[in-house]
Design a protein around this motif. Structure first.
Motif, mmCIF file in Angstrom:
data_model
loop_
_atom_site.group_PDB
_atom_site.id
_atom_site.type_symbol
_atom_site.label_atom_id
_atom_site.label_comp_id
_atom_site.label_asym_id
_atom_site.label_seq_id
_atom_site.Cartn_x
_atom_site.Cartn_y
_atom_site.Cartn_z
ATOM 1 N N SER A 96 0.813 -1.224 0.000
ATOM 2 C CA SER A 96 0.000 0.000 0.000
ATOM 3 C C SER A 96 0.841 1.267 0.000
ATOM 4 C CB SER A 96 -0.980 0.018 1.172
ATOM 5 O OG SER A 96 -1.885 -1.042 1.057
ATOM 6 N N LEU A 97 2.013 1.219 -0.571
ATOM 7 C CA LEU A 97 2.825 2.420 -0.708
ATOM 8 C C LEU A 97 2.389 3.181 -1.954
ATOM 9 C CD1 LEU A 97 6.311 0.874 0.111
ATOM 10 C CD2 LEU A 97 4.895 2.289 1.604
ATOM 11 N N LYS A 98 2.709 4.455 -2.021
ATOM 12 C CA LYS A 98 2.347 5.272 -3.175
ATOM 13 C C LYS A 98 2.883 4.653 -4.453
ATOM 14 C CE LYS A 98 2.040 9.590 -0.673
ATOM 15 N NZ LYS A 98 2.559 10.937 -0.487
ATOM 16 N N GLY A 99 2.077 4.686 -5.488
ATOM 17 C CA GLY A 99 2.488 4.143 -6.778
ATOM 18 C C GLY A 99 2.409 2.631 -6.858
ATOM 19 N N GLY A 100 1.807 1.993 -5.862
ATOM 20 C CA GLY A 100 1.679 0.546 -5.877
ATOM 21 C C GLY A 100 2.971 -0.197 -5.606
ATOM 22 N N ILE A 101 3.951 0.488 -5.080
ATOM 23 C CA ILE A 101 5.250 -0.127 -4.797
ATOM 24 C C ILE A 101 5.109 -1.101 -3.635
ATOM 25 C CG2 ILE A 101 7.577 0.351 -3.907
ATOM 26 C CD1 ILE A 101 7.366 3.064 -5.387
ATOM 27 N N ILE A 102 5.752 -2.238 -3.758
ATOM 28 C CA ILE A 102 5.840 -3.212 -2.672
ATOM 29 C C ILE A 102 7.293 -3.228 -2.225
ATOM 30 C CG2 ILE A 102 5.648 -5.632 -2.013
ATOM 31 C CD1 ILE A 102 3.444 -5.883 -4.132
ATOM 32 N N ARG A 103 7.516 -2.893 -0.972
ATOM 33 C CA ARG A 103 8.866 -2.824 -0.414
ATOM 34 C C ARG A 103 9.169 -4.123 0.326
ATOM 35 N NH1 ARG A 103 10.758 -2.048 4.611
ATOM 36 N NH2 ARG A 103 12.813 -1.141 4.845
ATOM 37 N N THR A 104 10.299 -4.714 0.014
ATOM 38 C CA THR A 104 10.720 -5.939 0.680
ATOM 39 C C THR A 104 12.126 -5.738 1.226
ATOM 40 O OG1 THR A 104 9.447 -7.222 -0.929
ATOM 41 C CG2 THR A 104 11.035 -8.417 0.387
ATOM 42 N N SER A 105 12.329 -6.120 2.478
ATOM 43 C CA SER A 105 13.667 -5.999 3.054
ATOM 44 C C SER A 105 13.860 -7.048 4.132
ATOM 45 C CB SER A 105 13.883 -4.598 3.642
ATOM 46 O OG SER A 105 13.084 -4.429 4.791
ATOM 47 N N VAL A 106 15.114 -7.370 4.375
ATOM 48 C CA VAL A 106 15.432 -8.278 5.473
ATOM 49 C C VAL A 106 15.232 -7.510 6.771
ATOM 50 C CG1 VAL A 106 17.007 -9.699 4.148
ATOM 51 C CG2 VAL A 106 17.879 -7.689 5.310
ATOM 52 N N ASP A 107 14.901 -8.206 7.828
ATOM 53 C CA ASP A 107 14.580 -7.530 9.076
ATOM 54 C C ASP A 107 15.790 -7.110 9.893
ATOM 55 O OD1 ASP A 107 11.867 -7.251 8.869
ATOM 56 O OD2 ASP A 107 11.436 -9.209 9.719
ATOM 57 N N HIS A 108 16.981 -7.524 9.506
ATOM 58 C CA HIS A 108 18.145 -7.114 10.289
ATOM 59 C C HIS A 108 18.648 -5.736 9.885
ATOM 60 C CE1 HIS A 108 20.576 -8.042 6.814
ATOM 61 N NE2 HIS A 108 20.254 -9.315 6.883
ATOM 62 N N GLY A 109 18.030 -5.128 8.891
ATOM 63 C CA GLY A 109 18.413 -3.780 8.485
ATOM 64 C C GLY A 109 19.361 -3.769 7.306
ATOM 65 N N THR A 110 19.882 -2.595 7.011
ATOM 66 C CA THR A 110 20.708 -2.418 5.820
ATOM 67 C C THR A 110 22.096 -3.010 5.937
ATOM 68 O OG1 THR A 110 21.394 -0.281 6.677
ATOM 69 C CG2 THR A 110 19.509 -0.303 5.178
ATOM 70 N N ALA A 111 22.609 -3.156 7.134
ATOM 71 C CA ALA A 111 23.933 -3.747 7.384
ATOM 72 C C ALA A 111 25.037 -2.998 6.649
ATOM 73 C CB ALA A 111 23.939 -5.234 7.029
ATOM 74 N N PHE A 112 24.966 -1.677 6.630
ATOM 75 C CA PHE A 112 25.991 -0.873 5.970
ATOM 76 C C PHE A 112 27.380 -1.150 6.537
ATOM 77 C CE2 PHE A 112 22.507 2.285 4.881
ATOM 78 C CZ PHE A 112 22.528 1.978 3.525
ATOM 79 N N ASP A 113 27.441 -1.556 7.788
ATOM 80 C CA ASP A 113 28.741 -1.807 8.413
ATOM 81 C C ASP A 113 29.489 -2.978 7.780
ATOM 82 O OD1 ASP A 113 26.652 -3.380 9.531
ATOM 83 O OD2 ASP A 113 27.938 -3.897 11.237
ATOM 84 N N ILE A 114 28.767 -3.884 7.105
ATOM 85 C CA ILE A 114 29.449 -5.019 6.476
ATOM 86 C C ILE A 114 29.299 -5.006 4.952
ATOM 87 C CG2 ILE A 114 29.318 -6.477 8.526
ATOM 88 C CD1 ILE A 114 26.986 -7.964 7.131
ATOM 89 N N ALA A 115 28.726 -3.947 4.412
ATOM 90 C CA ALA A 115 28.540 -3.856 2.955
ATOM 91 C C ALA A 115 29.884 -3.939 2.234
ATOM 92 C CB ALA A 115 27.829 -2.559 2.599
ATOM 93 N N GLY A 116 29.917 -4.737 1.170
ATOM 94 C CA GLY A 116 31.118 -4.875 0.359
ATOM 95 C C GLY A 116 32.205 -5.731 0.966
ATOM 96 N N LYS A 117 31.918 -6.390 2.089
ATOM 97 C CA LYS A 117 32.937 -7.201 2.765
ATOM 98 C C LYS A 117 32.681 -8.697 2.625
ATOM 99 C CE LYS A 117 33.826 -3.595 6.160
ATOM 100 N NZ LYS A 117 33.740 -3.213 7.577
ATOM 101 N N ASN A 118 31.685 -9.073 1.837
ATOM 102 C CA ASN A 118 31.328 -10.480 1.610
ATOM 103 C C ASN A 118 30.986 -11.194 2.918
ATOM 104 O OD1 ASN A 118 30.739 -12.559 -0.179
ATOM 105 N ND2 ASN A 118 32.778 -13.462 0.016
ATOM 106 N N LEU A 119 30.322 -10.471 3.834
ATOM 107 C CA LEU A 119 29.935 -11.045 5.117
ATOM 108 C C LEU A 119 28.425 -11.221 5.263
ATOM 109 C CD1 LEU A 119 32.294 -8.961 7.432
ATOM 110 C CD2 LEU A 119 32.591 -11.334 6.720
ATOM 111 N N ALA A 120 27.665 -10.530 4.440
ATOM 112 C CA ALA A 120 26.203 -10.574 4.548
ATOM 113 C C ALA A 120 25.697 -11.979 4.253
ATOM 114 C CB ALA A 120 25.568 -9.572 3.606
ATOM 115 N N LYS A 121 24.627 -12.344 4.908
ATOM 116 C CA LYS A 121 24.005 -13.650 4.699
ATOM 117 C C LYS A 121 22.659 -13.456 4.008
ATOM 118 C CE LYS A 121 26.341 -15.933 8.498
ATOM 119 N NZ LYS A 121 27.425 -15.022 8.515
ATOM 120 N N GLU A 122 22.355 -14.316 3.090
ATOM 121 C CA GLU A 122 21.143 -14.183 2.279
ATOM 122 C C GLU A 122 19.950 -14.972 2.816
ATOM 123 O OE1 GLU A 122 23.219 -17.851 1.012
ATOM 124 O OE2 GLU A 122 23.912 -15.820 1.379
#
Length: 126
Positions: A96-122
């Motif tokens: 129900s976001l504007k423009g019919g957008i459906i937002r999907t994200s993992v619940d642990h957040g953006t994890a910017f602290d480990i971005a680009g370090k090949n540590l994130a888990k999918e």
């Protein structure tokens, strides 16, 4: 859920007020005015079978596998239990976001602290 391969998903809808209003004891009738008509409409249109959608008071039933998905009516209603129960398995789907957008994200957040370090888990998104 059907698009994700679950033919007859079991869906729980959290109430807006404590104890889903207790038939008018709490709140101003939001469940009767907003939630129940939507649930009934989904049932009539064949989106959900009556025995596959129920209104619940407590979020913890999902942990035990009683439901395939829990619909939270507002952000913290869904996020607080997920954070307590374990961020490693949660996925947030915002509709129900504007423009019919459906937002999907993992619940642990953006994890910017480990971005680009090949540590994130999918795991969450899988």
């Amino acid at each position: 859920m059907t698009r994700a391969g679950k033919e007859n998903p079991s869906i729980a809808v959290c109430g807006i007020n404590p104890h889903a209003g207790e038939n008018g004891l709490f709140g101003n009738g939001e469940e009767e005015e907003k939630l129940i008509p939507g649930i009934r409409k989904a049932q009539v249109e064949g989106t959900m079978q009556p025995d596959h959608i129920r209104q619940i008071y407590y979020f913890t039933v999902r942990v035990h596998g009683d439901f395939d998905i829990v619909v939270a009516c507002y952000h913290d209603q869904g996020y607080a239990p997920i954070k307590v129960l374990g961020l490693e398995a949660g996925v947030n789907i915002t509709v129900s976001l504007k423009g019919g957008i459906i937002r999907t994200s993992v619940d642990h957040g953006t994890a910017f602290d480990i971005a680009g370090k090949n540590l994130a888990k999918e795991r969450n998104m899988l």
